[in-house]
Motif scaffolding. Structure first.
Motif: not given
Ligand code: PBG
Length: 326
Positions: A206-208, A248-250, A313-315
């Motif tokens: 994510f930082r990238e 809650v994360k991750p 989720t990215y999916w």
């Protein structure tokens, strides 16, 4: 009793029986897609560490938002990558800042079909990359940051965000933002408290993705991965301050915290399957080491089973497609 009168395997004997007996189900309406929009680009661009995820231009963001709505997702969470950054993160409160512009575009396009959400944090907008403003000694100034968050909340609400994701881990952020919104007559805007957000290496990709300027780490404000009790405490505090949803994360390394919070929370509990969780599965699948679709579904099912009412989720869009095809 003859132990063989008890045969749990009866419940697993066929696909039809297993389908009926499943305790946890996935529904596209419980999935939220995080999306990145970058200022000043005309074409979407890939993010190397997150294959399949990219930076959107305003046009490609609009199209992807429509696709997400058609897939039946519950919501979108928008992150902006500005061209310029400064010490206080001015782009975050500027109505013409990239995140606010993108929110207006997306809210107009799909705001009735799903819940348009925005990340409320300064890290994408500051030149030092921290989630708040800095004091003279270089530390992150909690109370000065709350004033910036309050202004950011008003700008995001004005742009059409229906739910603000308070991800900065400042003390008192939910109460401060709630008060600012209510005073402005925006008691309709939902607040998601990233209650238990851990100082995690799983945020690496994510930082990238947001081209983070951060040097150092966030350990003075995000939680220590060693702490379970403290995660519960943060959730309780956010709920007391008026959070409509807590997070809650991750997700995958914190399922115990998620289960604890879900067991007692009077408000919905979400989990964020973060960039590093995504990248790990994609990398292993690309090597042929795991079955990609089965693994993705297993991870999200596990997060739901542990107690998440919804999952970022990215999916999300791809999973919705698989669920429809079943
Ligand atoms: C902060 C923020 C982060 C993520 C979401 N919101 C990064 C951080 O705290 O460093 C990470 C999400 C991910 O890794 O997928 N604005």
């Amino acid at each position: 009793m003859n132990p063989l009168t008890v045969r749990p395997r009866r419940l697993r004997q066929s696909a039809a029986v297993r389908r009926l007996m499943a305790e946890t189900r996935l529904d596209p309406a419980q999935l939220v897609l995080p999306m990145f929009v970058k200022e000043g680009i005309d074409e979407p661009r890939p993010i190397a560490s997150m294959p399949g995820v990219g930076h959107h231009s305003l046009d490609s963001l609009r199209a992807a938002a429509v696709e997400a709505a058609e897939a039946g997702l519950g919501g979108l969470m928008l992150f902006g990558i500005p061209r310029e950054r400064d010490a206080v993160g001015s782009g975050a409160t500027d109505p013409d800042g990239i995140l606010n512009v993108a929110t207006r575009v997306v809210a107009a396009e799909v705001g009735d079909a799903l819940v348009v959400q925005t990340d409320l944090c300064l890290d994408e907008f500051t030149d030092h990359g921290h989630c708040g403003v800095l004091a003279d000694d270089g530390s992150v100034d909690n109370d000065a940051t709350l004033e910036r968050y309050s202004d950011m909340a008003l700008a995001q609400a004005e742009a059409g965000s229906a739910l603000l994701g308070l991800s900065g881990m400042m003390d008192g952020q939910v109460a401060a933002v709630r008060e600012a919104l209510d005073a402005a007559g925006r008691s309709d805007v939902l607040l998601l408290g990233y209650a238990a957000k851990y100082a995690s290496s799983f945020f690496g990709p994510f930082r990238e993705a947001v081209e983070s300027a951060l040097e150092g780490d966030r350990r003075t404000y995000q939680l220590d991965p060693a702490n379970r009790r403290e995660g519960r405490r943060e959730a309780v505090l956010d709920i007391e301050q008026g959070a409509d949803v807590v997070m809650v994360k991750p997700a995958m390394s914190y399922l115990d915290v998620l289960a604890d919070v879900a067991a007692t929370s009077p408000v919905p509990v979400w989990a964020y399957q973060v960039s590093g969780e995504y990248a790990m599965v994609e990398a292993a699948a690309a090597n042929g080491w795991i079955d990609r679709e089965r693994t993705v579904l297993e991870t999200i099912t596990g997060i739901r089973r542990a107690g998440a009412d919804a999952v970022l989720t990215y999916w999300a869009v791809e999973v919705a497609g698989w669920l429809r095809a079943r």
